[in-house]
Design a protein around this motif. Sequence first.
Motif, PDB file in Angstrom:
ATOM      1  N   LYS A   1       0.811  -1.213   0.000  1.00 19.79           N
ATOM      2  CA  LYS A   1       0.000   0.000   0.000  1.00 19.79           C
ATOM      3  C   LYS A   1       0.847   1.267   0.000  1.00 19.79           C
ATOM      4  O   LYS A   1       0.300   2.377  -0.067  1.00 19.79           O
ATOM      5  CB  LYS A   1      -0.914   0.011   1.227  1.00 19.79           C
ATOM      6  N   THR A   2       2.156   1.119   0.081  1.00 25.49           N
ATOM      7  CA  THR A   2       3.036   2.283   0.178  1.00 25.49           C
ATOM      8  C   THR A   2       2.926   3.115  -1.098  1.00 25.49           C
ATOM      9  O   THR A   2       2.991   2.597  -2.211  1.00 25.49           O
ATOM     10  CB  THR A   2       4.494   1.833   0.388  1.00 25.49           C
ATOM     11  N   GLU A   3       2.820   4.459  -0.905  1.00 28.93           N
ATOM     12  CA  GLU A   3       2.688   5.354  -2.039  1.00 28.93           C
ATOM     13  C   GLU A   3       3.818   6.365  -2.142  1.00 28.93           C
ATOM     14  O   GLU A   3       3.960   7.003  -3.169  1.00 28.93           O
ATOM     15  CB  GLU A   3       1.359   6.115  -1.955  1.00 28.93           C
ATOM     16  N   ASN A   4       4.629   6.542  -1.079  1.00 25.42           N
ATOM     17  CA  ASN A   4       5.728   7.504  -1.130  1.00 25.42           C
ATOM     18  C   ASN A   4       6.865   6.993  -0.269  1.00 25.42           C
ATOM     19  O   ASN A   4       6.772   5.936   0.386  1.00 25.42           O
ATOM     20  CB  ASN A   4       5.255   8.886  -0.667  1.00 25.42           C
ATOM     21  N   LEU A   5       7.958   7.772  -0.265  1.00 26.58           N
ATOM     22  CA  LEU A   5       9.143   7.356   0.476  1.00 26.58           C
ATOM     23  C   LEU A   5       8.897   7.323   1.980  1.00 26.58           C
ATOM     24  O   LEU A   5       9.463   6.485   2.693  1.00 26.58           O
ATOM     25  CB  LEU A   5      10.310   8.300   0.161  1.00 26.58           C
TER      26      LEU A   5
END
Length: 921
Positions: free
Chosen positions: A619-623
Motif C-alpha cells: 500500500k506504500t505510495e511515497n518514500l
Amino acid sequence: MNLLFFIRLLLRHIWLLVALPILLVVMVFYATKDQPKIYGTSTRVYTGIATGSSIVSMESSKLDLFATNAAFDNLINIIRLRTTMEEVGIGLLAQHLMLEKPDPAIISAKSYRSLMEIVPQKVKDLVVKDDVEATIKNLNDFKNSSYDNFIYELLNYDHPHYSSNKIEAKLRVRRVQSSDLIELIYESSDPGICKGTLDILCERFIHNYTNIKVNQSDAVVQYFETQIALATDKLEEAENELLEFNRSNSIINYYEQTRHIAAEKELFNNKHLDIKLANAGAARVIEVLENKMSTREKQRITNQRIYDLRKELAQVNLDIAMKTFEDQTSEVNEQQLIEEIGNLRTRAFEIEQQLRTSVGEQYYIDNSTQGVPTDNVLAEWVDRVAEYESTKAQLVVAEAQNLEFDRLFESYAPLGATMKRLERKIDVAEKEYLSLLYSLGVAKLKQQNVELNSNLKIVAQPLFPIVAKPSKRKFLLAIAFMIGFFIPAFVIIVLEFLDRNIKSQVRAEQFMGLKVAAIFPNLARNSGKIDIAAVKEKSLQIIARRLILNAENKEQPKGPETNIIFSNLEGEGKTTLIMLLVKELSKIGYKVLFYTYNDVERVEGVELKKYTIDNSFHKTENLEGLLTDSGPVSTSMFDYVFIELPGIRTHSYPINLFKNTDHSFIVTRANRAWTKADKYALSDILEQCGDKKTQVWLNGVEFQQMEDVIGDLPRKRSFFRQKMKDIFQLQFFNKRSLLSKRGKRKMKKRSNRTMLWLLLVLLSVFTSLTLGRNTIARAKARKQPALVTVPEVTIKQDENAVQIQEEEHAESLAITDNDFDITAKANQKIQTQKSLVQNTEKFYVVGGSFSKETNAQEYQEQLIELGYKPLRAKRNADLFTVLIGEFDSHQEANAILKKYLQVDPESKAWILKANPNWVIR
C-alpha cells in the motif's frame, strides 16, 4: 544482426574454428601420406554413327539427332556392360599369368608379386603357354564351374585391377563433342595395367558390338531365306497342280483350244447345214425323178443288183465320211489315212459306174412317158442317188461329230473355272515369292551396310603412361580445412539463433520491448587477459552519467532524483549493482540515499535505510511510507535516492510508489530467457508509470557484448590479434593523429608497415595452404619472427587501439559532447550548492584513457605539440588518463573543452571532477 555480429560471434570461438580445421587437415594429411600414384591413359575410337557412309542409299540422308544419341548410348552401355568388364578382367588376368617374370610394360614387379601371392596353384595350372585364347577359355570354364571359386570372387569382389566393378568405376567413356569419335579414359595405380586394360577393353567391346550388330542383320536375312524357301515350295506345288490338271484333261493351251473348238464348231455347223441341204435336195430330186419314171423304169431301178450297189455305195460313202472324221480326232498315221480314203473314193467311183451300167442295160426303154429320153432320167437318177447316199453318210458322221462337240463343250465348261483358280493360286504364290525375294535382297544390302558401319576403328592407340596424374591430396586438405571451419561455424550460428537467452542489449530491447539504459558485465566470469576492474569502472561511469543526465532533464529540478530499482526474480544482481553504483556516485561527490530490504554493508557518503516488507508494504505510495518504524527521513539533502524492491514475481510490491518516483529501472540477468510470465508481471508497472517508461539495466553481460557500449575491451592483445580485429571490423585507418604533421607522418609510416605486415601474413597463409606439408609450415613458423619485426612505435600505435573512450558506445548509451556539457552544468550546479563547504574543487578536461602508460605518454606529447599543458593521471594499475588541463571551475574547463574540440572535432573529450586519490604526473 549484421555481419559484424556474426564476426564477433565467430571470434568468440576462434580457437575451435582454428583448432578443428587444423586437426582435420593433419588427419587427412596422415591418412593420405601413403596414397598411391595414379596413372591415366586414353584412346579414341571412330564409330561412323553420325556421318558414316551407307551403301543402302546413295542419296545424302538427314541426320536424326535422337537416333544418333540413342546409337551412342547403346555403344557406351555395351562398353560398360558387366560381361564386358568380366571379359577384360579375365583377359588381363590371363595376360599376367602367362608371364614368367614381371614386365614393366605389362605389369609392375610389385603388382606381379601381389598377384602371384594370391593366385592358387590350380589356377596357375590353367595357363596354356603361348596360347592366350586357350588360357582365357580355361579361365572362363573354371569361373563358370561354381560361384565360390577364386576367379569368380576375383572378378566380383573389389580387387583394384581385375574386379569388374573397379574396372567400370575407373573407366570414363564419353562422346567427343558432336563427332563420330568416342573417348575412353582409364586410370590405375600401375601404368602397365592401365594401358593393358584399355587395349583389351577396346578389343572386346569392338568384337561384342560388331557381333550384336551383325547378328541382328543375320537374323533378318535368315528369316527371309526361310520364308523364300516356303514360298518356293508353295509356288512349285501350285504349278505342279496346274500341270497335273492339264495332263489329266489333255489340255495344251486351254484358251487356244477352246477358241479352236469354237471355230471348228461354227465351221462344222455350216458344213452340217450344207450337207443337210444337199441331202434333202438329192432326196427331193430322186423323188421327182422316180415320179417321172414309169412302172417299168421303177422296176429297173429297184432290182436286187441296183439295190445292192446302192447299199454298197452308201457304205463306201459312210466309210469315207468316217475316215474324214478320224482325220480330225484320231492319231492314225496321216499318210495311211490318205491312202485309205483314196481307195474308198476309188471304190465309190467304181460302184457308181457299176450302178450306171446296170441301169443302162435296160435298153428297151428309150424315152419316158413325157417324151424325155430314159437314159437321161436314169443317169440323173443315178447321180442323185450317189449324191444322196454320199450326203446321207455325211449326215450320219456329222451327227456323231455334233455329239462329240457337245461332249467337248460339256467337259471344257467346268475346266475353265478350275484353271482360273489354279492360275490365281500360282499368281499369288509367285507374287509372294517375288516380294520375299526383294526383301531378302534389301536385308542382305542392309547386312552389308551394318557390317561396314559396325567396323569400329581405333584412331588413337592407348599410350603407356610415364607421368602420374596430380594428386588430389591438396584438394582433400583444402576440403578438410573448409569442413573443419564451416561446419562448426554453421553450428555456432544456428545455436545462436536457437538460443532464447537475452544475452545482449539488442536482444533485450527486442524481447522486452523496453529501452536498455545500461549494461553491466558478468564479474564472476574468468575472462583471462581482460581488465575486469577497468570494464567495471567504465560501466559504472556510464550508468552514473545516465543518472546525471536524467537529473539534468528533470522538469522540477528541486529535490533529489528518486529511482526505483526492481527485478522480476530474486538473484538478478540488483543489490550488488546498486551498491557499486552508489559507491561510484559517492566517489565523485554526490550524496545518495539508499532504501533496501537487504542487509548490506555501509558505504562512506551513502545513507542506508532498511525497510521491512509487511502486510501493508504493497500500500506504500511515497518514500515516507517505507520507514514506518523510524519515522520520515528528510531527502532534501540528498542528490539521488535509490529504492530497491524485491522480485515482483515472488513478492508483493507498492504499485503506487512508481507514480511518485522519477525513474524506474528493472534489473535482469543476460543469461536467462524473457518469458511470458516476465512480460505479464511487468505489465502493471508499465501501465502505472505512464510516460515515465521503465528502463532496463542488463546485468551479467558477457565481455564480448560490452564492446558495443564501452568500445574495445581493455585487454592485452598481440599486434597480430589487434590487426585482425581491425580487418574484421573494416577499420583500417580509423585512428588518426591530432592534426600534427609529426603525428600524421607517424600514422602513415605505421599504416605502411601494417599493410606490409598484412601482405606478408596473407602470403604466408596462402603458401602454407597450397603446399599443405608440415615441413613447410614449420619452416614458415621459424621464419615468422624474422619476417615480422614490429618496432616499438608500432606496438604503441597498436596499444592505442585499447583506448577506453566513449566513441565505441552503443546509440542508446552513447554520451555526446552535449551530454558532457550537461554533465558539466550538473556538476557546476552541485558544486555551487557545496561551495560553502568545499572551495578547493578542481575540474579536468579528459582527453583519453589508455591501458599502457607509454601510449598515454605519446598522446601527452602530441597535446604538448598543440600548445597544451597536459597531465597524466594513474587511476589504477592498468588505466592511465591524459588530462588536457586542470581548472578551478567548471566554466573554465568547459571553455577549454570547446576550443579543443575545434582543433580536433573527432575527439570525445569530456569534463570530469578531480579525484584526490589520483596520482598526477
